[in-house]
Motif scaffolding. Structure first.
Motif, PDB file in Angstrom:
ATOM      1  N   UNK A   9       0.840  -1.202   0.000  1.00 12.53           N
ATOM      2  CA  UNK A   9       0.000   0.000   0.000  1.00 12.53           C
ATOM      3  C   UNK A   9       0.873   1.249   0.000  1.00 12.53           C
ATOM      4  N   UNK A  10       1.979   1.190   0.772  1.00 10.41           N
ATOM      5  CA  UNK A  10       2.889   2.338   0.811  1.00 10.41           C
ATOM      6  C   UNK A  10       3.543   2.594  -0.527  1.00 10.41           C
ATOM      7  N   UNK A  11       3.946   1.506  -1.223  1.00 12.69           N
ATOM      8  CA  UNK A  11       4.563   1.654  -2.549  1.00 12.69           C
ATOM      9  C   UNK A  11       3.587   2.274  -3.545  1.00 12.69           C
ATOM     10  N   UNK A  12       2.338   1.806  -3.514  1.00  6.86           N
ATOM     11  CA  UNK A  12       1.334   2.325  -4.444  1.00  6.86           C
ATOM     12  C   UNK A  12       1.003   3.785  -4.154  1.00  6.86           C
ATOM     13  N   UNK A  13       0.990   4.133  -2.875  1.00  8.42           N
ATOM     14  CA  UNK A  13       0.622   5.494  -2.486  1.00  8.42           C
ATOM     15  C   UNK A  13       1.651   6.533  -2.933  1.00  8.42           C
ATOM     16  N   UNK A  14       2.869   6.079  -3.233  1.00  6.94           N
ATOM     17  CA  UNK A  14       3.878   7.020  -3.717  1.00  6.94           C
ATOM     18  C   UNK A  14       3.542   7.534  -5.117  1.00  6.94           C
ATOM     19  N   UNK A  15       2.783   6.743  -5.865  1.00  2.17           N
ATOM     20  CA  UNK A  15       2.486   7.099  -7.255  1.00  2.17           C
ATOM     21  C   UNK A  15       0.998   7.336  -7.507  1.00  2.17           C
ATOM     22  N   UNK A  16       0.140   6.704  -6.702  1.00  3.30           N
ATOM     23  CA  UNK A  16      -1.294   6.752  -6.954  1.00  3.30           C
ATOM     24  C   UNK A  16      -2.030   7.295  -5.748  1.00  3.30           C
ATOM     25  N   UNK A  17      -3.256   7.689  -5.966  1.00  2.00           N
ATOM     26  CA  UNK A  17      -4.100   8.206  -4.884  1.00  2.00           C
ATOM     27  C   UNK A  17      -5.142   7.137  -4.528  1.00  2.00           C
ATOM     28  N   UNK A  18      -5.234   6.775  -3.264  1.00  2.00           N
ATOM     29  CA  UNK A  18      -6.211   5.783  -2.811  1.00  2.00           C
ATOM     30  C   UNK A  18      -7.529   6.502  -2.514  1.00  2.00           C
ATOM     31  N   UNK A  19      -8.471   6.401  -3.433  1.00  3.93           N
ATOM     32  CA  UNK A  19      -9.733   7.126  -3.293  1.00  3.93           C
ATOM     33  C   UNK A  19     -10.744   6.360  -2.450  1.00  3.93           C
ATOM     34  N   UNK A  20     -10.520   5.075  -2.272  1.00  5.06           N
ATOM     35  CA  UNK A  20     -11.353   4.241  -1.418  1.00  5.06           C
ATOM     36  C   UNK A  20     -10.480   3.066  -0.992  1.00  5.06           C
ATOM     37  N   UNK A  21     -10.927   2.282  -0.037  1.00  7.04           N
ATOM     38  CA  UNK A  21     -10.112   1.171   0.439  1.00  7.04           C
ATOM     39  C   UNK A  21      -9.805   0.207  -0.697  1.00  7.04           C
ATOM     40  N   UNK A  22      -8.520   0.111  -1.053  1.00 13.23           N
ATOM     41  CA  UNK A  22      -8.099  -0.810  -2.104  1.00 13.23           C
ATOM     42  C   UNK A  22      -8.316  -0.306  -3.508  1.00 13.23           C
ATOM     43  N   UNK A  23      -8.756   0.968  -3.663  1.00 12.31           N
ATOM     44  CA  UNK A  23      -9.000   1.534  -4.996  1.00 12.31           C
ATOM     45  C   UNK A  23      -7.996   2.657  -5.225  1.00 12.31           C
ATOM     46  N   UNK A  24      -7.119   2.495  -6.204  1.00  8.77           N
ATOM     47  CA  UNK A  24      -6.055   3.454  -6.486  1.00  8.77           C
ATOM     48  C   UNK A  24      -6.233   4.014  -7.904  1.00  8.77           C
ATOM     49  N   UNK A  25      -6.046   5.309  -8.040  1.00  7.22           N
ATOM     50  CA  UNK A  25      -6.137   5.943  -9.355  1.00  7.22           C
ATOM     51  C   UNK A  25      -4.936   6.869  -9.511  1.00  7.22           C
ATOM     52  N   UNK A  26      -4.559   7.131 -10.750  1.00  6.41           N
ATOM     53  CA  UNK A  26      -3.450   8.034 -10.997  1.00  6.41           C
ATOM     54  C   UNK A  26      -3.106   8.095 -12.471  1.00  6.41           C
ATOM     55  N   UNK A  27      -2.266   9.044 -12.811  1.00  5.91           N
ATOM     56  CA  UNK A  27      -1.814   9.235 -14.193  1.00  5.91           C
ATOM     57  C   UNK A  27      -0.299   9.058 -14.215  1.00  5.91           C
ATOM     58  N   UNK A  28       0.160   7.872 -14.626  1.00  5.12           N
ATOM     59  CA  UNK A  28       1.585   7.562 -14.634  1.00  5.12           C
ATOM     60  C   UNK A  28       1.976   7.022 -16.009  1.00  5.12           C
ATOM     61  N   UNK A  35       5.784  -1.414 -13.760  1.00  2.00           N
ATOM     62  CA  UNK A  35       6.588  -1.713 -12.574  1.00  2.00           C
ATOM     63  C   UNK A  35       5.701  -1.886 -11.343  1.00  2.00           C
ATOM     64  N   UNK A  36       4.676  -1.039 -11.201  1.00  2.00           N
ATOM     65  CA  UNK A  36       3.751  -1.154 -10.070  1.00  2.00           C
ATOM     66  C   UNK A  36       2.955  -2.454 -10.149  1.00  2.00           C
ATOM     67  N   UNK A  37       2.521  -2.817 -11.352  1.00  2.00           N
ATOM     68  CA  UNK A  37       1.761  -4.064 -11.506  1.00  2.00           C
ATOM     69  C   UNK A  37       2.636  -5.278 -11.189  1.00  2.00           C
ATOM     70  N   UNK A  38       3.899  -5.206 -11.589  1.00  2.00           N
ATOM     71  CA  UNK A  38       4.824  -6.295 -11.261  1.00  2.00           C
ATOM     72  C   UNK A  38       4.976  -6.428  -9.747  1.00  2.00           C
ATOM     73  N   UNK A  39       5.058  -5.282  -9.068  1.00  2.00           N
ATOM     74  CA  UNK A  39       5.175  -5.310  -7.604  1.00  2.00           C
ATOM     75  C   UNK A  39       3.904  -5.877  -6.968  1.00  2.00           C
ATOM     76  N   UNK A  40       2.758  -5.545  -7.535  1.00  2.00           N
ATOM     77  CA  UNK A  40       1.492  -6.093  -7.030  1.00  2.00           C
ATOM     78  C   UNK A  40       1.479  -7.610  -7.162  1.00  2.00           C
TER      79      UNK A  40
END
Length: 286
Positions: A9-28, A35-40
């Motif tokens: 969650x911390x890794x994702x939050x560096x690049x994306x915004x968590x708008x709801x529990x487990x829901x991340x959005x962003x423009x990357x 790279x983020x999907x590989x980490x997931x």
């Protein structure tokens, strides 16, 4: 995304915004997204994840899934998300019309006694120059076609690479730059591999890793991205085995007394994956 560990969650939050529990959005960028999907895929052990992102084409979007029963399918050029029917419903659909209920029940019981591990599928394994599909490349394809639970045909292809092979990859696989220079052209190798797997259901160990490299290669050489159904051996093992140190292929092979080590070559690993898969299906049937 479900059951997301705090570190991920911390890794994702560096690049994306968590708008709801487990829901991340962003423009990357696509590189950051991959790279983020590989980490997931590497860190989301028990949870489920679905990725939706913009893509070229009429639909303007694409999908990826991890640890879910949902699957992406190509419907006349349009990507859709399909959820397979429960097994009980699927069995009812597969019964041929015209039989009495008693005959249908007998057929269902007979199907239930089918030897574990039987069926038609293809086992795949890739060797690569590293762990990042966006910057590393495939150096060996391996596939094992299985019919009625038994291997019937194999495919192994070394891929010609002009770039230097990292020493750690040579140490791991035993493949040298000189050997790879004698390999097949990357586009030709990919074409042969795609033709071999066809529309077969695919089985692999940490198969999301292999499919990510395959997707990247297809984009690079302008081939349609495969939408085959897939089974991840590691995830199947997590559901069936509890008293085991980890779910690496070598650990699973040792658990079932199939091998003491893994060769880290595509075709031998395919054979071992198929043997472990049969053992896990036997465990499932008990």
């Amino acid at each position: 995304m479900t059951n997301c560990p705090p570190k991920l969650r911390g890794d994702l939050s560096k690049w994306l915004c968590e708008i709801n529990t487990g829901v991340y959005v962003g423009n990357v960028s696509s590189r950051v997204r991959d790279a983020l999907w590989e980490r997931v895929c590497q860190n989301l052990k028990n949870g489920q994840a679905t990725l939706v992102f913009t893509a070229a084409g009429e639909q303007r979007m694409d999908f990826r899934t991890h640890n879910t029963t949902w699957e992406t399918v190509d419907f006349d050029g349009i990507k859709l998300m399909r959820r397979p029917l429960p097994q009980t419903q699927q069995s009812q659909i597969d019964l041929k019309p015209g039989f009495s209920k008693a005959a249908q029940q007998q057929m269902a019981r007979k199907a239930g006694r089918t030897r574990p591990g039987t069926g038609d599928y293809t086992v795949i394994d890739l060797e690569t120059t590293g762990l990042k599909a966006a910057s590393d490349s495939i150096i060996e394809y391996g596939a094992l076609r299985v019919r009625d639970g038994a291997p019937v045909e194999k495919l192994t292809i070394l891929v010609c690479r002009a770039e230097k092979i990292p020493p750690e990859i040579t140490a791991l696989t035993g493949l040298s730059a000189a050997e790879l220079q004698q390999g097949a052209d990357p586009r030709e190798a990919l074409q042969r591999f795609l033709a071999f797997i066809g529309k077969d259901p695919l089985v692999g160990h940490n198969i999301a890793f292999d499919l990510e490299f395959l997707r990247m290669a297809c984009k690079q050489h302008d081939f349609p991205i495969p939408t085959n159904r897939q089974t991840d051996l590691a995830q199947l093992a997590r559901r069936k085995l509890t008293r085991i140190a980890n779910y690496k292929l070598v650990t699973l092979a040792q658990h079932f007394q199939l091998a003491e080590k893994v060769e880290h070559r595509a075709l031998p690993d395919c054979r071992l994956i198929q043997q472990v898969y049969c053992k896990l299906k036997e465990t499932e049937a008990q």
